[in-house]
Design a protein around this motif. Structure first.
Motif, PDB file in Angstrom:
ATOM      1  N   SER A   1       0.817  -1.216   0.000  1.00  0.00           N
ATOM      2  CA  SER A   1       0.000   0.000   0.000  1.00  0.00           C
ATOM      3  C   SER A   1       0.848   1.262   0.000  1.00  0.00           C
ATOM      4  O   SER A   1       0.334   2.363  -0.206  1.00  0.00           O
ATOM      5  N   VAL A   2       2.170   1.105   0.205  1.00  0.00           N
ATOM      6  CA  VAL A   2       3.074   2.252   0.240  1.00  0.00           C
ATOM      7  C   VAL A   2       4.070   2.228  -0.920  1.00  0.00           C
ATOM      8  O   VAL A   2       4.389   3.274  -1.494  1.00  0.00           O
TER       9      VAL A   2
ATOM     10  N   ALA B   1       0.668   2.521  -5.718  1.00  0.00           N
ATOM     11  CA  ALA B   1       0.668   3.361  -4.523  1.00  0.00           C
ATOM     12  C   ALA B   1       1.512   4.612  -4.730  1.00  0.00           C
ATOM     13  O   ALA B   1       1.157   5.701  -4.270  1.00  0.00           O
ATOM     14  N   MET B   2       2.630   4.474  -5.438  1.00  0.00           N
ATOM     15  CA  MET B   2       3.541   5.607  -5.602  1.00  0.00           C
ATOM     16  C   MET B   2       3.159   6.518  -6.768  1.00  0.00           C
ATOM     17  O   MET B   2       3.362   7.729  -6.703  1.00  0.00           O
ATOM     18  N   LEU B   3       2.601   5.951  -7.830  1.00  0.00           N
ATOM     19  CA  LEU B   3       2.294   6.752  -9.018  1.00  0.00           C
ATOM     20  C   LEU B   3       0.830   7.164  -9.099  1.00  0.00           C
ATOM     21  O   LEU B   3       0.457   7.966  -9.952  1.00  0.00           O
ATOM     22  N   GLY B   4       0.001   6.601  -8.228  1.00  0.00           N
ATOM     23  CA  GLY B   4      -1.391   7.008  -8.196  1.00  0.00           C
ATOM     24  C   GLY B   4      -2.288   6.152  -9.068  1.00  0.00           C
ATOM     25  O   GLY B   4      -1.834   5.238  -9.767  1.00  0.00           O
TER      26      GLY B   4
ATOM     27  N   VAL C   1       6.325  12.982  -6.218  1.00  0.00           N
ATOM     28  CA  VAL C   1       7.619  13.032  -5.534  1.00  0.00           C
ATOM     29  C   VAL C   1       7.533  12.507  -4.102  1.00  0.00           C
ATOM     30  O   VAL C   1       8.316  11.644  -3.688  1.00  0.00           O
ATOM     31  N   GLU C   2       6.589  13.014  -3.330  1.00  0.00           N
ATOM     32  CA  GLU C   2       6.488  12.601  -1.927  1.00  0.00           C
ATOM     33  C   GLU C   2       6.155  11.117  -1.797  1.00  0.00           C
ATOM     34  O   GLU C   2       6.691  10.423  -0.930  1.00  0.00           O
ATOM     35  N   ARG C   3       5.264  10.632  -2.651  1.00  0.00           N
ATOM     36  CA  ARG C   3       4.893   9.213  -2.583  1.00  0.00           C
ATOM     37  C   ARG C   3       6.075   8.322  -2.961  1.00  0.00           C
ATOM     38  O   ARG C   3       6.275   7.255  -2.368  1.00  0.00           O
ATOM     39  N   LEU C   4       6.864   8.743  -3.943  1.00  0.00           N
ATOM     40  CA  LEU C   4       8.045   7.969  -4.328  1.00  0.00           C
ATOM     41  C   LEU C   4       9.075   7.943  -3.205  1.00  0.00           C
ATOM     42  O   LEU C   4       9.693   6.904  -2.935  1.00  0.00           O
TER      43      LEU C   4
ATOM     44  N   PHE D   1      14.970   6.918  -7.938  1.00  0.00           N
ATOM     45  CA  PHE D   1      14.310   6.016  -6.992  1.00  0.00           C
ATOM     46  C   PHE D   1      15.299   4.975  -6.480  1.00  0.00           C
ATOM     47  O   PHE D   1      15.347   4.682  -5.280  1.00  0.00           O
ATOM     48  N   LEU D   2      16.096   4.426  -7.377  1.00  0.00           N
ATOM     49  CA  LEU D   2      17.083   3.424  -6.982  1.00  0.00           C
ATOM     50  C   LEU D   2      18.060   4.017  -5.966  1.00  0.00           C
ATOM     51  O   LEU D   2      18.391   3.382  -4.954  1.00  0.00           O
TER      52      LEU D   2
END
Length: 392
Positions: free
Chosen positions: A272-273, A278-281, A303-306, A342-343
């Motif tokens: 869920s995170v 979850a990250m891209l919507g 950005v914040e979710r990533l 992200f990596l």
């Protein structure tokens, strides 16, 4: 003093049967060793080389190779370069007899690929549906394919989304299948040994083919609409007793979350995170192109979710990598579309808070996907005990 035969002594029959069983297993292991040598060194393997590399007696090697040739698995090849005496005959995989049939199952599509024992794709076939597929649709599709091909199908491999255990699909949310004994159904209809693997494990098998002899254990994470994982050692899956070893997608990582955001019902689970959705919507879908996914990742609103996903993923990885002494984590699925940032964020979190007395693993993206190769590799290994490699 006279000695009675084992079958006349108390428990002698059981002891004799155990002895025979051990001998059969040893012979099976020797057969796999010899066959793997030919797969690894095709065109240059000879009887003498196989005996030398495996430590088996030359006469044992000759007997095993005769069986492999008679079974349509191996062929005599060209003569090797002479080193002074009579040139030895090389051996190669027989591509003319057995085939490996794979079927990738999706909610409204089947995609079949027929592999040779050498790993080449010989033919493909697809079927689209205007409704969600049912198990009986798959049985009919596989049975029809086998009856229409001239090649002898040695094994069937099925790639199915969801959890499975020894050929039974325990739960597939995408397909809406629950406790379906899929391998049994296919085997009953066709008489061909059948094995089932899920998407994450199939993708992990592709990555494992790049590291067939690596002493280090890899941890593979498939990132898509969901989040799956697998453990790979020496190119093969470590599945565990129930076939779910390494699965961390529904482990709780956010203890401040109060409402479940995942179908599993656990508030704050990793999926869920840190899943792609979850990250891209909600705009994310596994049907999107690479460019479309990259565009979503570049959107400022993500950005914040990533960042949150990278931190949560790293914290979950830290625990499992410390417990299993894993040295490398491979992120697959659509994760490579997230780019280097992200990596780097995942690696930064791992480096910033290392587990004491444990090595911090490196995190890399998976190699480019190879359609159906993973499920074919899985079926090959389960049926014949050997594996292909990209780096031999």
């Amino acid at each position: 003093m006279s000695v009675t035969s084992p079958d006349l002594q108390p428990g002698g029959a059981q002891l004799l049967e155990r002895t025979y069983a051990v001998q059969r297993e040893i012979r099976k292991a020797h057969r796999v060793m010899a066959f793997q040598q030919i797969v690894d060194q095709e065109g240059s393997a000879t009887r003498a080389k196989i005996a030398r590399n495996t430590g088996l007696n030359p006469s044992t090697v000759s007997t095993i190779l005769k069986e492999l040739i008679d079974d349509g698995l191996v062929l005599d090849g060209e003569q090797a370069e002479s080193t002074g005496g009579k040139p030895a005959t090389t051996l190669k995989v027989d591509r003319s007899v057995h085939g490996i049939l794979t079927v990738t199952v999706r909610p409204r599509r089947f995609r079949a690929a027929l592999f040779t024992l050498g790993g080449e794709v010989e033919s493909t076939e697809s079927r689209e549906f205007d409704r969600n597929v049912a198990p009986e649709d798959l049985v009919h599709f596989v049975s029809t394919f086998i009856s229409n091909t001239e090649r002898k199908i040695g094994v069937v491999g099925l790639q199915v989304p969801g959890a499975q255990d020894e050929g039974t699909v325990l739960e597939s949310v995408q397909l809406d299948w629950h406790n379906v004994p899929l391998a049994y159904l296919i085997e009953a209809a066709t008489g061909v040994p059948t094995f089932v693997v899920n998407d994450a494990d199939a993708e992990a098998m592709v990555e494992g083919a790049y590291h067939p002899n690596a002493a280090a254990t890899l941890y593979f994470v498939h990132m898509g609409g969901g989040l799956g994982a697998a453990i790979v050692s020496r190119g093969l899956l470590l599945s565990g007793l129930s076939g779910r070893a390494g699965e961390i997608g529904h482990v709780r990582v956010d203890y401040e979350a109060s409402e479940p955001a995942c179908l599993c019902g656990v508030a704050g689970c990793l999926e869920s995170v840190a899943s792609m959705r979850a990250m891209l919507g909600p705009a994310y879908s596994e049907e999107l192109t690479s460019d479309e996914i990259s565009a979503l990742a570049a959107d400022p609103s993500a950005v914040e979710r990533l960042e949150a996903g990278a931190v949560a993923l790293a914290r979950a990885l830290r625990l499992i990598c410390a417990a299993l002494d894993i040295q490398q984590v491979v992120l697959g699925g659509d994760a490579p579309r997230l780019g280097s940032a992200f990596l780097a964020a995942v690696q930064k979190e791992l480096n910033a808070n290392p587990a004491m007395a444990a090595r911090t693993p490196s995190v890399v993206y998976a190699h480019p996907p190879r359609e159906a190769f993973g499920v074919a590799q899985y079926a090959l290994n389960r049926a014949f005990g050997v594996q292909w490699s990209f780096n031999r």
